[in-house]
Design a protein around this motif. Structure first.
Motif, short mmCIF file in Angstrom:
data_model
loop_
_atom_site.label_atom_id
_atom_site.label_comp_id
_atom_site.label_asym_id
_atom_site.label_seq_id
_atom_site.Cartn_x
_atom_site.Cartn_y
_atom_site.Cartn_z
N ILE A 16 -7.99 -1.83 0.44
CA ILE A 16 -8.24 -1.34 -0.92
C ILE A 16 -7.29 -0.18 -1.21
CG2 ILE A 16 -9.93 -0.23 -2.43
CD1 ILE A 16 -12.12 -1.58 -0.73
N LEU A 17 -6.73 -0.18 -2.42
CA LEU A 17 -5.94 0.95 -2.89
C LEU A 17 -6.78 1.73 -3.89
CD1 LEU A 17 -3.33 2.59 -3.35
CD2 LEU A 17 -2.69 0.89 -5.07
N VAL A 18 -6.90 3.03 -3.66
CA VAL A 18 -7.56 3.93 -4.60
C VAL A 18 -6.48 4.78 -5.26
CG1 VAL A 18 -9.16 5.87 -4.85
CG2 VAL A 18 -9.71 4.01 -3.25
N ALA A 19 -6.31 4.61 -6.57
CA ALA A 19 -5.29 5.36 -7.31
C ALA A 19 -6.00 6.29 -8.30
CB ALA A 19 -4.36 4.42 -8.06
N LEU A 31 -7.83 -5.42 -3.16
CA LEU A 31 -8.48 -4.88 -4.35
C LEU A 31 -7.89 -3.51 -4.67
CD1 LEU A 31 -12.05 -5.21 -5.42
CD2 LEU A 31 -11.35 -2.87 -5.04
N ILE A 32 -7.90 -3.16 -5.96
CA ILE A 32 -7.41 -1.85 -6.40
C ILE A 32 -8.49 -1.18 -7.25
CG2 ILE A 32 -5.67 -0.62 -7.77
CD1 ILE A 32 -3.79 -2.99 -7.16
N ILE A 33 -8.71 0.11 -6.99
CA ILE A 33 -9.57 0.94 -7.84
C ILE A 33 -8.62 1.91 -8.54
CG2 ILE A 33 -11.45 2.61 -7.91
CD1 ILE A 33 -12.43 1.29 -5.24
N LEU A 34 -8.61 1.85 -9.86
CA LEU A 34 -7.57 2.52 -10.63
C LEU A 34 -8.18 3.45 -11.68
CD1 LEU A 34 -4.47 2.45 -11.22
CD2 LEU A 34 -4.91 0.47 -12.66
N ASP A 35 -7.80 4.72 -11.63
CA ASP A 35 -8.20 5.68 -12.65
C ASP A 35 -7.41 5.38 -13.93
OD1 ASP A 35 -9.29 7.93 -13.89
OD2 ASP A 35 -7.85 9.31 -13.01
N ILE A 36 -7.99 5.69 -15.08
CA ILE A 36 -7.28 5.43 -16.34
C ILE A 36 -6.41 6.62 -16.76
CG2 ILE A 36 -7.58 5.05 -18.82
CD1 ILE A 36 -9.96 3.30 -18.18
#
Length: 117
Positions: free
Chosen positions: A4-7, A48-53
């Motif tokens: 997972i990538l957390v950005a 999967l990626i979790i991406l801040d807006i």
């Protein structure tokens, strides 16, 4: 092991999400901005990626668009402190829109759902 990538531009969020997701058994990579996230997407196999807006330089919505152009099947979860972005047409390409909370159960449930764990 699922990757997972957390950005997120907030270090505290990157650390919190990383710690919680590692406890769930995932390998976690982090990015402090959109450009860094795109570089990692191109170099690393991800599940999967979790991406801040709201991030400096490049918004999460722009990053989402670029990711989906090249990797349409890669699940992206948008995470924001602001619920109003949910109405933005650009967010609709994401698999989930999560409002940031100190309770990470919704985030972990969404991750499990999209990784089919």
């Amino acid at each position: 092991m699922k990757r997972i990538l957390v950005a997120d531009d907030e270090m505290s969020i990157r650390l919190l999400y990383s710690e919680e997701l590692r406890e769930e058994g995932y390998e976690v990579l982090t990015a402090a901005n959109g450009r860094e996230a795109l570089e990692i997407v191109e170099k690393e196999p991800l599940n999967l990626i979790i991406l801040d807006i709201k991030m400096p330089e490049m918004s999460g919505i722009e990053v989402l668009r670029q990711i989906k152009e090249k990797h349409p099947n890669l699940p992206v979860l948008l995470s924001s402190a602001y619920s109003e972005y949910k109405q933005d047409f650009g967010t609709w390409a994401s698999e989930e829109y999560l409002v940031k909370s100190s309770d990470l159960e919704d985030l972990k449930t969404a991750v499990r759902k999209h990784l089919k764990d």
